[in-house]
Design an enzyme around this catalytic site. Sequence first.
Site, PDB file in Angstrom:
ATOM      1  N   CYS A  60     -23.598  81.411 -10.008  1.00  0.00           N
ATOM      2  CA  CYS A  60     -24.324  80.489 -10.881  1.00  0.00           C
ATOM      3  C   CYS A  60     -25.769  80.959 -11.112  1.00  0.00           C
ATOM      4  O   CYS A  60     -25.963  81.943 -11.795  1.00  0.00           O
ATOM      5  CB  CYS A  60     -24.233  79.088 -10.289  1.00  0.00           C
ATOM      6  N   ARG A  94     -24.039  69.591 -19.987  1.00  0.00           N
ATOM      7  CA  ARG A  94     -23.768  70.631 -19.008  1.00  0.00           C
ATOM      8  C   ARG A  94     -22.267  70.854 -18.953  1.00  0.00           C
ATOM      9  O   ARG A  94     -21.496  70.005 -19.401  1.00  0.00           O
ATOM     10  CB  ARG A  94     -24.208  70.187 -17.597  1.00  0.00           C
ATOM     11  N   HIS A 151     -18.586  77.271  -7.788  1.00  0.00           N
ATOM     12  CA  HIS A 151     -18.943  76.806  -6.455  1.00  0.00           C
ATOM     13  C   HIS A 151     -17.608  76.458  -5.814  1.00  0.00           C
ATOM     14  O   HIS A 151     -16.561  76.638  -6.391  1.00  0.00           O
ATOM     15  CB  HIS A 151     -19.876  75.604  -6.544  1.00  0.00           C
TER      16      HIS A 151
END
Length: 235
Positions: A96, A131, A195
Amino acid sequence: MAEYTLHTAHLYGDLMNTYGDYGNIVALKFYAKQLGVAVDSKVISLDDDFDADKYDFVLFGGGQDYEQMVVTKDLPSKAPAIKQYIENDGVFLGVCGGFQLLGDYFVLADGTRVEGIKAMMHYTLNQPHGRFIGDVTIEDPTNGDVYHGFENHQGRTFLDENERPLGMVKQGNGNNGEDGGEGLVYKNTYGTYFHGPILTRNGNLTLRMLQTMLERRYPDVDWATQIAQITPESF
Ligand code: GLN
């Protein structure tokens, strides 16, 4: 003391560790232990030296825009060693924010352009509204492997022609929600928005990366045969 030891560095582990990205090193330790290999880890943060020759694995995790701005000020001092490590085929995982900072530049949610270290030339644009958040599933086109993860990012990353995606999106958004790619592979460097962390959820990828690390550090041992005997299903 174990006969074989791998040394890992967690870059800015005290600042860039969204959703416990350190779990990637925990996963590595778990699988390495099945092979009788020890794994140590060291956080390399602001003002610390990064000695590229010392490490077998480097993790650069995710962070929010604020933490990314903080590390951006320190990164130029480490950039030459990071680039040398990557070019010498060191195994590297950028997650990320760490994935974004390896590239050319990224644009914060507020529109500010921030320079990356340009180890590779992917770039990241912002997403003024919204997002990408949720579960992601991708398939690696080179071997059919499927990986699962969780993404939460506003940045939209576009790869350079020297980089290939880690996988093609089957569920979720991936790098930019447009071209179907997720993450990157360049030499032995992997970037991803996953993640989860990616190495705890995807033992197939962990074992492949572990094999590369071990073959670089201890080339006289037949690691492929030993690794073939442990599969994620055997636990
Ligand atoms: N700040 C970056 C973004 O939102 C990275 C986020 C993260 O590392 N989870 O795109």
